[in-house]
Motif scaffolding. Structure first.
Motif, PDB file in Angstrom:
ATOM      1  N   LYS A 621      21.430  33.624  44.536  1.00 34.92           N
ATOM      2  CA  LYS A 621      22.543  32.928  44.956  1.00 34.92           C
ATOM      3  C   LYS A 621      23.574  32.608  43.593  1.00 34.92           C
ATOM      4  O   LYS A 621      24.711  32.952  43.830  1.00 34.92           O
ATOM      5  CB  LYS A 621      22.225  31.370  45.477  1.00 34.92           C
ATOM      6  N   SER A 622      23.188  32.083  42.601  1.00 34.32           N
ATOM      7  CA  SER A 622      23.817  31.948  41.392  1.00 34.32           C
ATOM      8  C   SER A 622      24.196  33.266  40.858  1.00 34.32           C
ATOM      9  O   SER A 622      25.161  33.408  40.229  1.00 34.32           O
ATOM     10  CB  SER A 622      22.795  31.153  40.212  1.00 34.32           C
ATOM     11  N   THR A 623      23.448  34.278  41.233  1.00 31.25           N
ATOM     12  CA  THR A 623      23.968  35.783  40.679  1.00 31.25           C
ATOM     13  C   THR A 623      25.195  35.982  41.130  1.00 31.25           C
ATOM     14  O   THR A 623      26.114  36.658  40.585  1.00 31.25           O
ATOM     15  CB  THR A 623      22.914  36.686  40.943  1.00 31.25           C
ATOM     16  N   ILE A 624      25.507  35.733  42.559  1.00 34.12           N
ATOM     17  CA  ILE A 624      26.768  36.241  43.146  1.00 34.12           C
ATOM     18  C   ILE A 624      27.866  35.370  42.461  1.00 34.12           C
ATOM     19  O   ILE A 624      28.834  36.184  42.305  1.00 34.12           O
ATOM     20  CB  ILE A 624      26.720  35.781  44.699  1.00 34.12           C
ATOM     21  N   ILE A 625      27.644  34.100  42.100  1.00 34.04           N
ATOM     22  CA  ILE A 625      28.763  33.654  41.145  1.00 34.04           C
ATOM     23  C   ILE A 625      29.125  34.034  39.967  1.00 34.04           C
ATOM     24  O   ILE A 625      30.104  34.249  39.772  1.00 34.04           O
ATOM     25  CB  ILE A 625      28.246  31.884  41.316  1.00 34.04           C
ATOM     26  N   ARG A 626      28.039  34.440  39.168  1.00 32.69           N
ATOM     27  CA  ARG A 626      28.247  35.089  37.962  1.00 32.69           C
ATOM     28  C   ARG A 626      28.948  36.460  38.027  1.00 32.69           C
ATOM     29  O   ARG A 626      29.756  36.875  37.353  1.00 32.69           O
ATOM     30  CB  ARG A 626      26.879  35.305  37.307  1.00 32.69           C
ATOM     31  N   LEU A 627      28.567  37.145  39.243  1.00 34.95           N
ATOM     32  CA  LEU A 627      29.229  38.546  39.515  1.00 34.95           C
ATOM     33  C   LEU A 627      30.692  38.686  39.600  1.00 34.95           C
ATOM     34  O   LEU A 627      31.320  39.228  39.391  1.00 34.95           O
ATOM     35  CB  LEU A 627      28.174  39.316  40.487  1.00 34.95           C
ATOM     36  N   LEU A 628      30.834  37.474  40.628  1.00 32.90           N
ATOM     37  CA  LEU A 628      32.489  37.186  41.015  1.00 32.90           C
ATOM     38  C   LEU A 628      33.088  36.927  39.724  1.00 32.90           C
ATOM     39  O   LEU A 628      34.295  37.209  39.673  1.00 32.90           O
ATOM     40  CB  LEU A 628      32.631  36.264  42.082  1.00 32.90           C
ATOM     41  N   PHE A 629      32.690  36.293  38.731  1.00 32.71           N
ATOM     42  CA  PHE A 629      33.406  35.741  37.720  1.00 32.71           C
ATOM     43  C   PHE A 629      33.203  36.943  36.600  1.00 32.71           C
ATOM     44  O   PHE A 629      33.766  36.577  35.501  1.00 32.71           O
ATOM     45  CB  PHE A 629      32.709  34.433  37.031  1.00 32.71           C
ATOM     46  N   ARG A 630      32.454  37.770  36.694  1.00 33.51           N
ATOM     47  CA  ARG A 630      32.134  38.874  36.104  1.00 33.51           C
ATOM     48  C   ARG A 630      31.647  38.725  34.680  1.00 33.51           C
ATOM     49  O   ARG A 630      32.090  39.077  33.619  1.00 33.51           O
ATOM     50  CB  ARG A 630      33.627  39.907  35.783  1.00 33.51           C
ATOM     51  N   PHE A 631      30.609  37.926  34.709  1.00 32.32           N
ATOM     52  CA  PHE A 631      29.726  37.539  33.506  1.00 32.32           C
ATOM     53  C   PHE A 631      29.059  39.136  33.602  1.00 32.32           C
ATOM     54  O   PHE A 631      28.407  39.198  32.352  1.00 32.32           O
ATOM     55  CB  PHE A 631      28.913  36.521  33.792  1.00 32.32           C
ATOM     56  N   VAL A 661      32.739  25.124  39.189  1.00 33.96           N
ATOM     57  CA  VAL A 661      31.733  23.678  38.892  1.00 33.96           C
ATOM     58  C   VAL A 661      30.411  23.922  38.957  1.00 33.96           C
ATOM     59  O   VAL A 661      29.884  24.056  39.929  1.00 33.96           O
ATOM     60  CB  VAL A 661      32.333  22.434  39.913  1.00 33.96           C
ATOM     61  N   PRO A 662      30.064  23.991  37.610  1.00 25.66           N
ATOM     62  CA  PRO A 662      28.478  24.458  37.403  1.00 25.66           C
ATOM     63  C   PRO A 662      27.534  23.359  37.680  1.00 25.66           C
ATOM     64  O   PRO A 662      27.745  22.172  37.746  1.00 25.66           O
ATOM     65  CB  PRO A 662      28.328  24.801  35.964  1.00 25.66           C
ATOM     66  N   GLN A 738      42.940  29.234  42.624  1.00 27.46           N
ATOM     67  CA  GLN A 738      42.984  29.568  44.060  1.00 27.46           C
ATOM     68  C   GLN A 738      41.548  29.803  44.609  1.00 27.46           C
ATOM     69  O   GLN A 738      41.492  29.744  45.697  1.00 27.46           O
ATOM     70  CB  GLN A 738      43.999  30.940  44.215  1.00 27.46           C
ATOM     71  N   ILE A 739      40.650  30.248  43.689  1.00 26.45           N
ATOM     72  CA  ILE A 739      39.214  30.437  44.218  1.00 26.45           C
ATOM     73  C   ILE A 739      38.281  29.560  43.428  1.00 26.45           C
ATOM     74  O   ILE A 739      38.445  29.579  42.236  1.00 26.45           O
ATOM     75  CB  ILE A 739      38.837  31.833  43.898  1.00 26.45           C
ATOM     76  N   ILE A 740      37.378  28.733  44.123  1.00 26.89           N
ATOM     77  CA  ILE A 740      36.538  27.773  43.781  1.00 26.89           C
ATOM     78  C   ILE A 740      35.244  28.113  43.861  1.00 26.89           C
ATOM     79  O   ILE A 740      34.773  28.624  44.912  1.00 26.89           O
ATOM     80  CB  ILE A 740      36.813  26.410  44.204  1.00 26.89           C
ATOM     81  N   LEU A 741      34.338  28.262  42.985  1.00 25.06           N
ATOM     82  CA  LEU A 741      32.974  28.344  42.792  1.00 25.06           C
ATOM     83  C   LEU A 741      32.162  27.137  42.585  1.00 25.06           C
ATOM     84  O   LEU A 741      32.355  26.630  41.421  1.00 25.06           O
ATOM     85  CB  LEU A 741      32.644  29.702  41.775  1.00 25.06           C
ATOM     86  N   LEU A 742      31.221  26.741  43.391  1.00 29.07           N
ATOM     87  CA  LEU A 742      30.617  25.699  43.195  1.00 29.07           C
ATOM     88  C   LEU A 742      28.916  26.103  43.135  1.00 29.07           C
ATOM     89  O   LEU A 742      28.390  26.415  44.005  1.00 29.07           O
ATOM     90  CB  LEU A 742      30.654  24.573  44.187  1.00 29.07           C
ATOM     91  N   ASP A 743      28.491  25.754  41.882  1.00 27.23           N
ATOM     92  CA  ASP A 743      27.193  26.485  41.707  1.00 27.23           C
ATOM     93  C   ASP A 743      26.285  25.254  41.491  1.00 27.23           C
ATOM     94  O   ASP A 743      25.893  24.800  40.531  1.00 27.23           O
ATOM     95  CB  ASP A 743      27.024  27.185  40.369  1.00 27.23           C
ATOM     96  N   GLU A 744      25.667  24.643  42.953  1.00 27.77           N
ATOM     97  CA  GLU A 744      24.797  23.693  43.095  1.00 27.77           C
ATOM     98  C   GLU A 744      25.235  22.312  42.196  1.00 27.77           C
ATOM     99  O   GLU A 744      24.386  21.810  41.353  1.00 27.77           O
ATOM    100  CB  GLU A 744      23.271  23.976  42.501  1.00 27.77           C
ATOM    101  N   ALA A 745      26.467  22.250  42.460  1.00 28.83           N
ATOM    102  CA  ALA A 745      27.163  21.032  41.616  1.00 28.83           C
ATOM    103  C   ALA A 745      26.474  19.629  41.642  1.00 28.83           C
ATOM    104  O   ALA A 745      26.541  18.821  40.749  1.00 28.83           O
ATOM    105  CB  ALA A 745      28.539  21.156  41.831  1.00 28.83           C
ATOM    106  N   ILE A 771      33.325  29.188  47.449  1.00 26.94           N
ATOM    107  CA  ILE A 771      31.887  29.643  47.544  1.00 26.94           C
ATOM    108  C   ILE A 771      30.854  28.689  46.985  1.00 26.94           C
ATOM    109  O   ILE A 771      31.105  28.267  45.792  1.00 26.94           O
ATOM    110  CB  ILE A 771      31.691  31.169  46.922  1.00 26.94           C
ATOM    111  N   VAL A 772      30.291  28.409  47.771  1.00 26.05           N
ATOM    112  CA  VAL A 772      29.148  27.128  47.496  1.00 26.05           C
ATOM    113  C   VAL A 772      27.791  27.436  47.286  1.00 26.05           C
ATOM    114  O   VAL A 772      27.311  28.209  48.374  1.00 26.05           O
ATOM    115  CB  VAL A 772      29.462  25.916  48.364  1.00 26.05           C
ATOM    116  N   VAL A 773      26.964  27.549  46.272  1.00 24.22           N
ATOM    117  CA  VAL A 773      25.555  27.647  46.297  1.00 24.22           C
ATOM    118  C   VAL A 773      24.970  26.207  46.474  1.00 24.22           C
ATOM    119  O   VAL A 773      25.215  25.235  45.599  1.00 24.22           O
ATOM    120  CB  VAL A 773      25.207  28.082  44.903  1.00 24.22           C
ATOM    121  N   ALA A 774      24.313  26.121  47.548  1.00 23.56           N
ATOM    122  CA  ALA A 774      23.761  24.842  47.920  1.00 23.56           C
ATOM    123  C   ALA A 774      22.163  24.438  47.739  1.00 23.56           C
ATOM    124  O   ALA A 774      21.453  25.464  47.900  1.00 23.56           O
ATOM    125  CB  ALA A 774      24.249  24.697  49.388  1.00 23.56           C
ATOM    126  N   HIS A 775      21.701  23.545  47.308  1.00 22.63           N
ATOM    127  CA  HIS A 775      20.357  23.160  47.342  1.00 22.63           C
ATOM    128  C   HIS A 775      19.984  22.273  48.378  1.00 22.63           C
ATOM    129  O   HIS A 775      18.909  22.623  49.167  1.00 22.63           O
ATOM    130  CB  HIS A 775      20.358  22.426  46.004  1.00 22.63           C
TER     131      HIS A 775
END
Length: 847
Positions: A621-631, A661-662, A738-745, A771-775
């Motif tokens: 899940k978190s990997t998808i966030i990092r890839l989209l941000f191109r880490f 929002v990490p 314009q795009i928001i990533l929420l990583d288990e905020a 895109i929301v990573v949810a716990h």
């Protein structure tokens, strides 16, 4: 025995100040000790109380060892003994003793005893909130007034009541004691401004830096080359430094470099002519030359010595001028290296930063950059000039004396340089080992102190002390090897220099006795050789410093050699944002070869929609966030935003359209205002406050005593978890992505705080691709699409109600979480009921 007769001379009044062209001694010697005692005793007592109530004992390692501090104590003791001597002189000497002299001596003794006590107090304790360095105002004021009081004696220069006439033994004794007081108080005042026995920086600042410096537990960089020569890859290292040394685009600094090199050449010429003119002076004196000619030669010699300095150019006019001119070039080099390395560190990938040790990286940067200036200075202004002086000396003595002298100098210098280089290369491994042991000892100490509570929990104080003791013993053994090898090198150098000087001097003296040389030639040889040996004697030090600088710079060079894993394509363009459609097309990715995290992942996030990613830990899940941000760069497939491959656009333009929002919000140790403004550094205060209102934290901030200027502390630890998350949300709102990533905020927050922050996040995500990573699944029930991940695959997708109806993996996760929350709620209710029973008074009955 002396006779005590009244308090003042001639039964005069203490109120009389000026008598017989000077201060009245009775008034002076009563006022001075009274004022000094008031400062030292009364204010000193107040200082002692403050230090005992609000101070802490300094750790011995932070207290510098200083001979000047011992001199401070010695001077204070001398003054104390001086007043004791004065009392004995007045008591057992012949003549009349007045009351004010006894009062003066006794009060002075008490005052100086207090200052000695305060001096030791300030060396052992420090105020916790003290942000200054040096001695306290009380001690400085005491020393200043004591020295000023001794200067007041000059006002009474013409008064017969004072000792200036020295016409009696009593006056001579008084004058001698005054000289002791004058010199000692002057030195104490000067040393007090320097404060040699106290740390050079605020003590608490050093403590805080050490507590933050969690370094050295393991070597970050490649340190297994302990036996290789530091001259390995010398050309590569120098090539890295040369661009920083030559100030491109700055004509003024380039002119300074050329001017300094010109002064260096001038010094070499002066070094040749100084012994020649000294020889001419000796010969002219022997021959009885005319005074005018002799005077001109002496004047020219003195002028050259003025330009040269202390025989080796160490403090001459030319050397000082060159050093002054070189300051700007030195600062330029240091600045460029630090900025270049800092920028390079920021350009490295997340993979590297997750594996680094911050303390070790910073220590490597500090050691490397601090050694650059000394390295360039030693090579350009010490090593090369010394070698040039040797070559010039060989040529000069071969041509003006004979080949034997040139051979003696050549052999001696060759042996000296060879021995120096060989032994220094041999002892390099000991220097490296000493650095390693130093790092290990520091690591154990810092790690143990940072985990203080754990040490206490397991009663492991003795174990930690023993570990630290073992580390210190290993360091001291390496330190002994380094010092012993240095002593061996120095002795070998001294033997070679002594033999060379002895051989050349005997040969020159023989030629003088044979009338082949003049006496001036012998003087020239001795002067020139000693002049040559003086910088050569430092050659070993310079070489060792260069070796040490290269050793300290090795880690920094390794940082420079770290490749940028994520780089922009050569023809990369800016991302053209249109509607915010995000696509993952058959994406493959792994952190480590052979262990796939994402395996052919495909999904699409429509513009303005919210997609939630759920699943067990490690599903990607978190990997998808990092890839989209191109880490990281993907191994296969494609990630697109509005149809544009993100690997083909500039990273800066991609990340400017994405807000994150990490889960673990980390804030800078700055004000709340500046932390929020970090989302857009050009934002005004009004925009910052508007973003805070949107994140529902403005009302909370204004309740703080300093409002938006409140310091959040290291990593934001002064704020609660919910407050930090709201600051992060406000920062993202201010960025306006314009795009928001929420990583288990909200995964680490309690239920009520989570609900409040979810309301703030809902405002932020309105009409934005999210895109929301949810716990907790309850936080994503309103998502437009929920993707259930497992082992890098999407096993289910759909809305909340649809997935529940399927009765698959998502439904199982939902039921399990509901059961857990129900059990936790029942447990909380039972605990509350038991607490209520305990609060009821004995004999009470429930209705």
């Amino acid at each position: 025995m002396a006779i005590l007769e009244g308090y003042c001379e001639g039964n005069a009044s203490l109120s009389e100040v000026w008598i017989q062209q000077g201060l009245f001694p009775c008034f002076y010697f009563t006022l001075v000790p009274t004022v000094l005692l008031s400062i030292s005793f009364l204010l000193g007592a107040l200082q002692c109380v403050c230090y005992n109530m609000y101070g802490t004992t300094m750790e011995p390692k932070y207290v510098p060892r200083s001979r000047l501090f011992l001199l401070q104590l010695f001077l204070s003791v001398i003054l104390l003994l001086q007043f004791g001597t004065y009392i004995l002189w007045q008591s057992f000497g012949l003549g009349t003793v007045y009351g004010y002299t006894i009062i003066y001596s006794c009060l002075s003794v008490v005052g100086w005893v207090c200052t000695i006590f305060l001096l030791n107090l300030e060396r052992t304790r420090v105020l916790v909130r003290d942000r200054t360095r040096g001695h306290s105002t009380i001690l400085l004021l005491f020393w200043a007034l004591a020295f000023a009081a001794e200067n007041l004696a000059f006002v009474s220069w013409k008064s017969p009541l004072w000792w200036w006439s020295l016409d009696s033994t009593d006056h001579k004794v008084h004058f001698g004691l005054w000289m002791v007081r004058y010199i000692c108080t002057f030195l104490l005042f000067v040393l007090g401004l320097k404060a040699p026995g106290l740390p050079r920086r605020p003590y608490m600042l050093m403590i805080n830096e050490d507590e933050r410096d969690v370094e050295y537990s393991e070597p970050l960089l490649n340190q297994n080359q302990s036996s290789q020569s530091t001259w390995k890859d010398f050309r590569t290292k120098v090539c890295l430094l040369v661009p920083y040394m030559w100030p491109k685009g700055n004509v003024l600094l380039q002119g300074l470099v050329l001017f300094c090199l010109g002064l260096l050449a001038v010094e070499r010429v002066i070094n040749v002519f100084v012994p020649i003119y000294y020889k001419n002076i000796v010969n002219k004196l022997s021959e009885g030359a005319a005074w005018k000619t002799l005077a001109m030669t002496v004047c020219m010699y003195v002028f050259l010595k003025f330009l040269q300095g202390g025989g080796a150019g160490a403090s001459g006019f030319v050397n000082n001028l060159r050093s002054f001119m070189w300051i700007r070039v030195q600062q330029y080099t240091n600045r460029q290296v630090q900025i270049g390395l800092f920028g390079h560190l920021h350009s490295l990938s997340l993979r590297w930063h997750l594996g680094r040790k911050t303390g070790e990286v910073l220590r490597s940067v500090d050691r490397g950059t601090s050694s650059i200036n000394s390295l360039l200075s030693y090579i350009v202004f010490s090593i090369f000039p010394t070698i040039a002086d040797i070559i010039i000396a060989i040529v000069y003595f071969t041509s003006n004396f004979n080949a034997w002298f040139g051979l003696i100098i050549f052999v001696c210098m060759a042996l000296y340089l060879t021995i120096t280089i060989v032994i220094t290369e041999w002892r390099t491994k000991y220097r490296r080992e000493m650095n390693t042991r130093d790092n290990e000892a520091k690591s154990k100490a810092v790690d143990s102190l940072l985990n203080f509570e754990t040490v206490k929990y397991y009663n492991a104080e003795g174990y930690e002390v023993n570990r630290f003791n073992d580390a210190i013993l290993k360091y001291q053994m390496a330190e002994w090897k380094t010092s012993a090898s240095l002593a061996l090198l120095n002795q070998a150098q001294n033997v070679i220099i002594g033999l060379g000087l002895l051989t050349g001097s005997l040969l020159c003296a023989y030629f003088v006795t044979e009338k082949k040389f003049q006496v001036g030639d012998f003087v020239l040889f001795g002067t020139y050789i000693i002049q040559l040996y003086t910088p050569l004697n430092w050659f070993g030090t310079y070489y060792r410093m260069i070796q040490s600088s290269f050793i300290d710079m090795e880690n920094m060079f390794e940082l420079f050699r770290e490749d940028q894993e994520i780089t922009d394509d050569i023809n990369a363009a800016n991302l053209v944002f249109r509607v915010g459609k995000v696509e993952f097309d058959e994406v493959y990715f792994s952190y480590v070869n052979g262990k796939e995290i994402l395996q052919g992942l495909s999904f699409t996030v429509q513009p303005g929609h919210t997609v939630a990613l759920v699943g067990p830990s490690g599903s990607g899940k978190s990997t998808i966030i990092r890839l989209l941000f191109r880490f990281y760069d993907i191994k296969g497939g494609c990630i697109k935003i509005d149809g544009q491959d993100i690997s083909k656009v500039k990273q800066s333009s991609l990340r400017s359209h994405i807000g994150v929002v990490p889960q673990d919000t980390v804030l800078f140790n700055d004000t709340i205002r500046n932390n929020i403004r970090y989302g857009r550094v050009t934002a005004s205060d009004e925009e910052v406050e508007e973003a805070s209102r949107a994140a529902d934290i403005h009302e909370r901030i204004i309740t703080f005593p300093d409002g938006y200027d409140t310091q959040v502390g290291e990593r934001g630890l002064k704020l609660s978890g919910g407050e930090k998350q709201r600051v992060a949300i406000a920062r993202t709102i201010l960025k306006a992505p314009q795009i928001i990533l929420l990583d288990e905020a909200t995964s680490a927050l309690d239920t009520q705080t989570e609900r409040n922050i979810q309301a703030s996040l809902a405002k932020v995500c309105t009409n934005r691709t999210t895109i929301v990573v949810a716990h907790r699944l309850s936080t994503v029930i309103n998502a437009d699409q929920i993707l259930v991940l497992q082992d890098g695959h999407i096993v289910e997708r759909g809305r909340h109600d649809v997935l529940l109806a399927k009765g698959g993996a998502y439904a199982g996760m939902w039921i399990k979480q509901q059961q857990t929350e129900s059990a936790d709620s029942a447990s909380d209710t039972e605990t509350k009921d038991k607490s209520t029973e305990k609060l009821q008074p004995p004999g009470s009955k429930e209705d």
